[in-house]
Every structure is written in C-alpha cells, then in structure tokens.
Design an enzyme around this catalytic site. Sequence first.
Site, PDB file in Angstrom:
ATOM      1  N   GLY A 115      33.420  42.790  40.587  1.00 59.86           N
ATOM      2  CA  GLY A 115      34.587  41.969  40.893  1.00 59.86           C
ATOM      3  C   GLY A 115      35.358  42.523  42.059  1.00 59.86           C
ATOM      4  O   GLY A 115      35.026  43.569  42.624  1.00 59.86           O
ATOM      5  N   MET A 170      38.270  43.763  41.998  1.00 58.63           N
ATOM      6  CA  MET A 170      39.083  44.919  41.645  1.00 58.63           C
ATOM      7  C   MET A 170      38.271  46.003  40.941  1.00 58.63           C
ATOM      8  O   MET A 170      38.545  47.186  41.095  1.00 58.63           O
ATOM      9  CB  MET A 170      40.242  44.476  40.747  1.00 58.63           C
ATOM     10  CG  MET A 170      41.226  45.568  40.410  1.00 58.63           C
ATOM     11  SD  MET A 170      42.662  44.965  39.488  1.00 58.63           S
ATOM     12  CE  MET A 170      41.931  44.623  37.905  1.00 58.63           C
ATOM     13  N   ASP A 213      44.919  33.023  34.729  1.00 55.98           N
ATOM     14  CA  ASP A 213      43.636  32.841  35.416  1.00 55.98           C
ATOM     15  C   ASP A 213      42.586  32.310  34.444  1.00 55.98           C
ATOM     16  O   ASP A 213      41.446  32.762  34.435  1.00 55.98           O
ATOM     17  CB  ASP A 213      43.181  34.169  36.027  1.00 55.98           C
ATOM     18  CG  ASP A 213      42.049  33.972  37.040  1.00 55.98           C
ATOM     19  OD1 ASP A 213      41.958  32.871  37.620  1.00 55.98           O
ATOM     20  OD2 ASP A 213      41.260  34.910  37.240  1.00 55.98           O
TER      21      ASP A 213
END
Length: 663
Positions: free
Chosen positions: A21, A23, A135
């Site tokens: 991802g 992050m 999200d």
Amino acid sequence: MIEPGTILNERYKLIKTLGEGGMANVYLARDLILDRDVAVKVLRLDLQNDPDTVRRFQREAMATSELVHPNIVSIYDVGESHGQQFLVMEYVKGSDLKHYIVEHFPIPYQRVVDMMEEILSAVQTAHDHNIIHRDLKPQNILIDANGHAKITDFGIAVALSENSMTMTNSLLGSVHYLSPEQARGSMPTRQSDIYALGIILFEMLTGSVPFEGDSAVSIALKHFQEEVPSVRAFDPHIPQALENVVFKATAKNPANRYTSAEAMASDLNTALSPARAHEAKYVIPKDDLDETRVVPIVPNGPTPPHNSDGGADQPASQAAPENRPKKKRRRWLIVAISAAVVLLLLIGIGVVTANQKADVAVPDLRGMTTAQAKTALKSARLKVGKYRYAYSTKVDKDLVIDSDPKRQVSVKESSSVNLILSRGQPRITLDNYVGQDYSDAKSDLQKRGVTVKEKLIKTNEAAAGKILSQSIKAGKKVIASKTTITFGVAEPIKVKKDNTTFALRDLTGYTEKSLRDYANEVGLKIVISQSYSDTVDTGMVISQNPAAGTQVQSGATVNVTISQGADPDEVKTVSKTISIPYQAPSAASGSASASASSSGVTPNGIQVFIGDKTHNISDINKTFNITADDQVTITLQVSKKYPGSYRVVRDGTVIAQEANITQ
C-alpha cells in the site's frame, strides 16, 4: 520490502507478502508463541522517518484496537523492531469484496442483503465508538472462507472527540465511494460512511460503480452533481424496496440519508419481504433552500418607492396629492368592512369543520417495520398508539403482525392505532436427553416442531433404544421449526450363541471404528479408555487386555486403550550443540591489541540466550570468551505448550538462533 524469514521481536516470522500500500506493506506471518497465522502490517521503510506518517500509522492501531466485533478485523499487537513500526492483525484467509463481486456476480439478492447487514453491524459498532471509517470500499472489506465480511484498514479513521485530527482541507477516501460533502472538502460524518455503503450496495447489485470518469476530479464532481442511477434500470428484477435503500443511503443531502447504519440495516432487512413487493419508488426530498418561492405582497404594506400610484416612470421626488376625494375613502372603507366580515365567516366555518373529524380506514400494516408503519399511519392521518409483542411463526422479528383496530376498520382521523409486533418464532430450551428412551424424546420434540434423526451405535454397554449422545448441547435455545437434532441411539451387539472359542487378534493400531467392526463380527464387548502417547497416533489403539492370541469366547469383554496423542504438558529435555567459529577482529578496530589474551589473540565475547518453560529468551543465560573455534551445548526444558528457543551472539552479532523447538 522485508525478506521472508525475517522475525520481528523474536515472535513474528514473515512468510510472504500479501499486499503493498501507499503507507505500509502487509505480510503473512507466523506467531511463533501462539502457533497461528497472522497478518503483519509494516510501515514502509521510506516513511519510517516521517513523524506524521508514523503518527497516522499508530493512530490506526489505537482506533481499531477498541473495536471488538466479529465483522471487524482484530488487532492483536503493536510494536517496533529495529526502528520499524508494525502492527499484528487477524489473518483473514480469502479475498476482498471487490474480487468477490467479480468472481460471483450476479450475487443472489438475499446474499447481498446478508453480507450488507454484517457490514452495517460492524460500521454501527465503529460509530458507537465515535469512529468514522472514511474509506469504506469493497477493497477494505475482506470475505473469509465461510463467506463472512470483515472490515479492515481503519488507517484514516478519525475519533470524533479528537479535534487535533480535523482534516477539512484533505480529500480522504477513494473517489468512487466518496460522499458529496467529502468531495466538497467538508468534514466527514457518520452519514458519509452511509453514503459509501450505499455505493457499495449499488456495486453488489450491478457489478459496477455508479460514476466513472477520466479523472478523480470528474468522478468527484458527479457525486454532488448527478443522481445515482437506478439499479432497476440495470436489472428490472431487483425489488423496488431494495432500490429504495440505495436511493436513501446515497441522497446528496446527508440529512436525507439514514440516521444510522442500524436504521439502514433495519430497512434492508425487509427489502425482500413480500409485504413490500408493491412499494412505491423512493423520491429524495428536495432541499428547501433549492426551491423557488413566491413571496406574497403584504396588504396595506409600505408602498414601493418608485411606484406610488401605479406609474412605473413617476419620479421619486414627485409629491402625492394631499387630498383624495371622499367617495374613494368611503369605497375603501366599505371594502375593508366587507373583507373583515368574510374573514370572520371563514374563521367560523373553519372552527366548526375542525371539530368534525373525518372517518378514515386503518391501513394494512402487516409485515411493515415500525418506521414504515408510522409513515403509513401518518399518511392516513392517524397516530401510532402502544406497542405489544407476540411470537409468530410467519412474521419475522420486529415486523408488524397486526394492528388494533384491524386493517380497513373505519376510525376518526387522529385516532391512535396500536401495533402488534413479532418477537420472532418461539424458542424452546433443549434438555439433556442422554440416558432417556429415544422413542419418548422423539415424540416429545416432534410435538414441539423439532426434526429428530437417529444414528444407531452398536453397543452392549447400554440398553437398546437408550440415547447415548445428542448433536445439540443441552440448555441451548432454538427455533423449533428450524432445528434438526440427531441422537446417537444404542443398538445391541448380536453375540454368537455357539460359544465358539477363538484367538483374539492384535488390535494395536486399530481405529475405534475398525475396533467396533471387529467386535460386532465376533461378538465381543469392548471397553475403551484413553491415554496420551508419544509413539501412537491419535485415535489408534495403544494396548489391549487380554493380549493378542489369547483364547476367548463370544461375549467376552476386551479392554483397550486408545491414544490421545502426545501430552501437551509433558516436559522433555532437549539438548542442542552449537558450533561457534572464532572471528579475528578487523585491523580497523583500534583497541584490539589492548584486550588481547596472554597468548596475544584477541578473544570473541559470546552471549547465549535461551527460552523454555523456565527461561526467558530476553535474559542472558551464559557469557564467555573464545580465542578459537568452539562449541556450546544448550539444554532446554520444552513441551508443546512451552516451545523452546535459543540465540547465540558473538561480539554483538547473532550467529545462530532457532525457535519453536518441541523435541
């Protein structure tokens, strides 16, 4: 990326990469202490020195750790290893909802409703803890091997009470599921999550998202400029009530959406009910501020400054005549008096009419939710009275069974109508039937609506027809009409009557089934006991009495012991000999000669760490120096419950280690 095989905090061994991802990277790992698979999310190496990213990563763990729900991925541990931030999560074996939709579309409507209700239940729990996900999208909803949904990635979730986390200028969330208020840059609310859930429901029903575009900006614009398309236009077989859930969840104005995830779940629960088969299409209310209003002119109000007597072009400074003819004054007086009389007459008629209430018919409320019943009664100019609950085998829990007065009964408007709500199907508590006669238990349960099945077990240890086991534990409350219980029932072993003498077989290695098959064949009575064994597999015979080859007659009793496997609490002594190669210090070490031994050789400092039932791997077990290749023998007290481990360090560098040692 971290290499597979790396062990974090001497506990989590990384096996393979599950995903990458923006992050963090996620790995499948093995918890060496609890011996289970876990998912480990490790902050990317290039972000380890960014304090904002580290803070956001830690916030994810804090936000999710307080959420305990079967449909939310659990957080097990948070830690740091060699400067790397990581968190340990429940490993969900399966795929995400995005892939599930692609692989299983079209999804049956009931399956869609069931999965959405699990997701809504999880979101309601998060909202109850003042946490907004922000999200929600199919990629953040995992589907496990049993088909259950689990929400993950609360990485940008925000606790409402934390003012420091306000991000009004940040556009968070994936654009295809972004609420109109988020697209405008406003602070997300619970209704923002509900909007995303409405888009997810749309995608589950149609296989695609409602808005596409060439860029994220163009898609975001569509979210607050265009209405969500009709799912029935894609599939006319979708019930109108189910489409209405999509429309209400995705209303542009948050005030027009469901007030909570629980309210959306309640509406969704009955969307496939026959009682709502002819439901009208939901029309999203128009915002009052968007409507054009006609402002009435107030009678006898102030005269417009540029139109004193009706002339549009009369100058503002032009004076009005000082005196008007008396006839005009009298005429206006008569008009005013007449208007007042008419007004009084109308008021009188209104009062009389108001006191004469019209007769209205009670609508058919059967199968409705309480919210739907309230709306139907309000439309019929009636009010909701008291609630009464009753069991029902036909009407689902919390839906209306009937009303009092009943449907189509004529009552005065504004009358109260009492609602009879379903408690669901009646539940019964199952007893412990072991030892009872099968025929009696079967008769009793069948009268109460339970389906009863029989599984015969050959034995002479209980009377024929006695119940030996039951498939559902005693004390459990069940819905009778939906329950099937299976009883293990004793059936006598037919013993040979000729008293034939024969040699007993060697039964070691037999399973319980093969053992009983043999006993039935020759007419033996078998008495079974159990014991732990390191050498015989679980479920196999360890020993027998009488011994193999003994002459016995039909009807004789044979005692056998069956293995339970290795004793998990049995402690074993395990020795490991580890070779330690000597390593001469490099010439660059300036003080090497100062620490040399009497022989002129600089020693290596050795530290040994061990972990077992009585030692902690974090503590040094022994320390010594070597000036040549050497070895050390480590003795561990281990069991399945307490696996052993060791680590050998030479001058600060690990040169040998092993974990999860059980033998």
